[in-house]
Design a protein around this motif. Structure first.
Motif, PDB file in Angstrom:
ATOM      1  N   ARG A  32       0.845  -1.199   0.000  1.00  0.00           N
ATOM      2  CA  ARG A  32       0.000   0.000   0.000  1.00  0.00           C
ATOM      3  C   ARG A  32       0.882   1.251   0.000  1.00  0.00           C
ATOM      4  N   LEU A  33       1.971   1.205   0.779  1.00  0.00           N
ATOM      5  CA  LEU A  33       2.905   2.340   0.776  1.00  0.00           C
ATOM      6  C   LEU A  33       3.536   2.482  -0.616  1.00  0.00           C
ATOM      7  N   GLY A  34       3.979   1.345  -1.176  1.00  0.00           N
ATOM      8  CA  GLY A  34       4.612   1.376  -2.505  1.00  0.00           C
ATOM      9  C   GLY A  34       3.672   1.966  -3.552  1.00  0.00           C
ATOM     10  N   ALA A  35       2.397   1.588  -3.468  1.00  0.00           N
ATOM     11  CA  ALA A  35       1.413   2.087  -4.442  1.00  0.00           C
ATOM     12  C   ALA A  35       1.225   3.594  -4.281  1.00  0.00           C
ATOM     13  N   LYS A  36       1.227   4.044  -3.043  1.00  0.00           N
ATOM     14  CA  LYS A  36       1.060   5.492  -2.786  1.00  0.00           C
ATOM     15  C   LYS A  36       2.228   6.272  -3.368  1.00  0.00           C
ATOM     16  N   ILE A  37       3.447   5.714  -3.174  1.00  0.00           N
ATOM     17  CA  ILE A  37       4.636   6.394  -3.716  1.00  0.00           C
ATOM     18  C   ILE A  37       4.524   6.474  -5.242  1.00  0.00           C
ATOM     19  N   ARG A  38       4.119   5.361  -5.861  1.00  0.00           N
ATOM     20  CA  ARG A  38       3.991   5.369  -7.332  1.00  0.00           C
ATOM     21  C   ARG A  38       2.921   6.347  -7.792  1.00  0.00           C
ATOM     22  N   GLU A  39       1.835   6.431  -7.022  1.00  0.00           N
ATOM     23  CA  GLU A  39       0.762   7.375  -7.373  1.00  0.00           C
ATOM     24  C   GLU A  39       1.327   8.807  -7.409  1.00  0.00           C
ATOM     25  N   LEU A  40       2.197   9.114  -6.439  1.00  0.00           N
ATOM     26  CA  LEU A  40       2.744  10.473  -6.352  1.00  0.00           C
ATOM     27  C   LEU A  40       3.817  10.733  -7.404  1.00  0.00           C
ATOM     28  N   THR A  41       4.615   9.708  -7.712  1.00  0.00           N
ATOM     29  CA  THR A  41       5.778   9.923  -8.600  1.00  0.00           C
ATOM     30  C   THR A  41       5.465   9.616 -10.061  1.00  0.00           C
ATOM     31  N   GLY A  42       4.251   9.208 -10.317  1.00  0.00           N
ATOM     32  CA  GLY A  42       3.937   8.820 -11.699  1.00  0.00           C
ATOM     33  C   GLY A  42       4.505   7.453 -12.023  1.00  0.00           C
ATOM     34  N   GLY A  43       4.543   6.580 -11.035  1.00  0.00           N
ATOM     35  CA  GLY A  43       4.916   5.189 -11.297  1.00  0.00           C
ATOM     36  C   GLY A  43       6.345   4.821 -10.928  1.00  0.00           C
ATOM     37  N   GLU A  44       7.082   5.752 -10.339  1.00  0.00           N
ATOM     38  CA  GLU A  44       8.488   5.441 -10.012  1.00  0.00           C
ATOM     39  C   GLU A  44       8.639   5.026  -8.550  1.00  0.00           C
ATOM     40  N   ASP A  45       9.623   4.156  -8.339  1.00  0.00           N
ATOM     41  CA  ASP A  45       9.956   3.731  -6.970  1.00  0.00           C
ATOM     42  C   ASP A  45      11.193   4.512  -6.504  1.00  0.00           C
ATOM     43  N   PRO A  46      11.408   4.595  -5.193  1.00  0.00           N
ATOM     44  CA  PRO A  46      12.534   5.386  -4.689  1.00  0.00           C
ATOM     45  C   PRO A  46      13.902   4.793  -5.049  1.00  0.00           C
ATOM     46  N   ASP A  47      14.766   5.657  -5.588  1.00  0.00           N
ATOM     47  CA  ASP A  47      16.167   5.271  -5.787  1.00  0.00           C
ATOM     48  C   ASP A  47      16.847   5.140  -4.428  1.00  0.00           C
ATOM     49  N   ILE A  48      16.419   5.985  -3.495  1.00  0.00           N
ATOM     50  CA  ILE A  48      17.031   6.014  -2.157  1.00  0.00           C
ATOM     51  C   ILE A  48      15.928   6.065  -1.106  1.00  0.00           C
ATOM     52  N   VAL A  49      16.078   5.272  -0.060  1.00  0.00           N
ATOM     53  CA  VAL A  49      15.193   5.431   1.103  1.00  0.00           C
ATOM     54  C   VAL A  49      16.053   5.928   2.260  1.00  0.00           C
ATOM     55  N   PHE A  50      15.678   7.079   2.802  1.00  0.00           N
ATOM     56  CA  PHE A  50      16.405   7.718   3.910  1.00  0.00           C
ATOM     57  C   PHE A  50      15.789   7.191   5.205  1.00  0.00           C
ATOM     58  N   GLU A  51      16.467   6.215   5.799  1.00  0.00           N
ATOM     59  CA  GLU A  51      15.903   5.457   6.941  1.00  0.00           C
ATOM     60  C   GLU A  51      16.467   5.908   8.282  1.00  0.00           C
ATOM     61  N   HIS A  52      15.644   5.928   9.277  1.00  0.00           N
ATOM     62  CA  HIS A  52      16.061   6.090  10.674  1.00  0.00           C
ATOM     63  C   HIS A  52      15.013   5.612  11.675  1.00  0.00           C
ATOM     64  N   PRO A  53      13.682   5.509  11.296  1.00  0.00           N
ATOM     65  CA  PRO A  53      12.744   4.983  12.303  1.00  0.00           C
ATOM     66  C   PRO A  53      13.059   3.545  12.704  1.00  0.00           C
TER      67      PRO A  53
END
Ligand SMILES: NC(=O)c1ccc[n+]([C@@H]2O[C@H](COP(=O)([O-])OP(=O)(O)OC[C@H]3O[C@@H](n4cnc5c(N)ncnc54)[C@H](OP(=O)(O)O)[C@@H]3O)[C@@H](O)[C@H]2O)c1
Length: 447
Positions: free
Chosen positions: A299-320
């Motif tokens: 569901r998160l992946g789909a939301k990201i694609r919805e916002l980016t026009g279908g692209e997935d993140p090249d980088i995920v900035f993690e700390h949680p």
């Protein structure tokens, strides 16, 4: 004598005569925010959220440490709260272990092993005295300090100082930190104070700005390039507010994750168009304490694609950490990078390794920054290309409350602490540069 000496130093700086502090006496003691060794058990048995930094952080009068070779004493005008202050105040046992271990190295480091720990990993202020062997810095210079403390006596750290076997974070793993009238640092922590900023603005970026720089921009981290889609957790928080700026500044496309409409508004104000409110979306990456829910990752992946026009993140900035890491590994694009510097919600991460290896993703560990990276990060601030994200300041007496706000995640960006600066707004030396950027500098104010 001590309070008189501090007052004299403060007055010299406030009257614009910082250079005069070199000829003023060094106070024998000073006020510092401490945790105490005889209180390490005070929160035993309590859940993390019930541990209250206001109870464990004290404002004590402490003796001024002797100045050693390569070191400097700094009159601290302002400091800032970092998450490491939260860790020290709610988990005080490790802090004294850090100090004991450091104390075993040499007679010089033995000074740090005390029954109290003066905390704080950021400062802006004025050099009061320098120790033998310090030539680059002189009393009277206006400075900020990064928090990398290294010995560099072995070979390991000589390509990248973060790899020194005796690498520590000043004011967290060493004593005499920045939440105090006077701080002791190694002179190689010093950097020029950005002239267009007030004392409290200059003190705010230090730790998180350098960390975000290494994690996202440096070749030692994700080595971000133009056009990269960067998923940024906590995008309006301490680290995230700088990561978002680095992404925008470097021609990348941040996808900012936050937990309220107010935080989403701040990200938009910074110039980020793609924002996810994780609370509104109601993600539950864990069904229960031990079981993740891959449908929620999707569901998160789909939301990201919805916002980016279908692209997935090249980088995920993690700390949680534990709560989000499975989702982060899933969401990164094929060949993408998950770069992590922390585990706020738990350090035993779990992810589905099939997504990692089959899709040739990489996980990179990143921690603070070396001197060069810290210098570059501070240089960008000094040039007005990256801005402080200070939302609010507290007095030194209110440090416990400030740490509680960060612990409760009720803050935005960075939370500052006034030390010798009696009020906000002082210390600006380049009004012209400030005028150019004043809106950006104030973006988090009152948020
Ligand atoms: N290794 C290093 O050198 C280094 C340096 C600096 C910080 N750190 C660590 O990095 C962590 C963050 O530091 P910070 O200064 O950025 O703290 P911060 O100012 O509290 O910001 C962290 C943000 O992360 C988000 N967040 C918190 N818990 C989350 C969760 N369970 N799921 C998703 N998002 C969550 C929150 O944003 P939303 O609620 O808006 O989503 C919060 O604003 C801390 O653990 C700190 O100790 C490490």
């Amino acid at each position: 004598m001590t309070q008189d000496a501090i007052t004299e130093i403060k007055q010299a700086i406030l009257s614009g005569d910082s250079a005069a502090v070199g000829s003023l006496p060094v106070p024998e003691s000073y006020r510092g925010v401490t945790v105490r060794a005889d209180e390490v058990d005070m929160f035993a048995g309590l859940a993390s959220r019930d541990k209250d930094p206001r109870k464990s952080l004290h404002l004590d009068e402490v003796p001024t440490p002797e100045l050693g070779p390569g070191e400097a004493l700094i009159a601290v005008m302002a400091s800032a709260i970092n998450y490491n202050n939260v860790w020290t105040s709610i988990e005080p046992i490790p802090t004294f272990k850090f100090l004991q271990r450091y104390g075993k190295l040499s007679p010089l480091t033995k000074r740090h092993d005390l029954p109290y720990h003066v905390v704080g990993s950021d400062l802006s202020g004025v050099v009061l005295r320098t120790g033998p062997g310090v030539h680059k810095w002189k009393p009277g210079q206006e400075v900020v300090a990064h928090c990398l403390n290294v010995e560099l006596e072995g070979p390991d750290g000589h390509n990248d100082t973060m790899l020194d076997t005796e690498q520590r974070i000043w004011g967290f793993e060493t004593n005499f930190g920045g939440l105090a009238d006077i701080a002791l640092v190694k002179a190689n922590q010093l950097m020029p104070k950005p002239a267009h900023l007030t004392w409290e603005e200059a003190a705010a970026p230090g730790l998180v700005n350098s960390t975000a720089y290494r994690q996202l921009v440096s070749r030692n981290g994700a080595d971000m390039k133009q056009g990269d889609v960067v998923l940024i957790w906590g995008a309006s928080g301490g680290l995230g507010s700088y990561a978002t700026q680095y992404a925008l500044n470097g021609g990348a496309i941040p996808v900012c994750v936050v937990s309220s409409p107010e935080k989403a508004a701040i990200c938009r104000k910074l110039g980020a168009d793609l924002v996810i409110d994780r609370s509104a979306e109601g993600y539950r990456f864990w069904k229960d304490e031990n079981t993740q829910d891959p449908k929620e990752w999707q569901r998160l992946g789909a939301k990201i694609r919805e916002l980016t026009g279908g692209e997935d993140p090249d980088i995920v900035f993690e700390h949680p950490g534990r709560e989000t890491f499975g989702a982060s590994v899933y969401a990164a694009r094929k060949g993408g990078t998950i770069v992590t510097c922390a585990s706020t919600s738990g350090y035993m991460h779990e992810f589905d390794n099939r997504y990692l290896w089959m899709n040739l993703k990489r996980i990179i560990g990143s921690h603070f920054a070396n001197y060069r990276e810290s210098w570059e990060a501070n240089r960008l601030i000094a040039k007005g290309l990256i801005h402080p994200t200070l939302s609010k300041t507290y007095s030194l007496e209110e440090t416990g409350q400030a740490a509680l706000d960060v612990h409760r995640n009720s803050h935005q960006g960075k939370v500052g602490v006034l030390v010798l600066a009696p009020e906000e707004g002082l210390g600006v030396r380049d009004a012209e540069l400030r005028a150019k950027h004043v809106d950006a500098i104030n973006a988090f104010r009152g948020a």
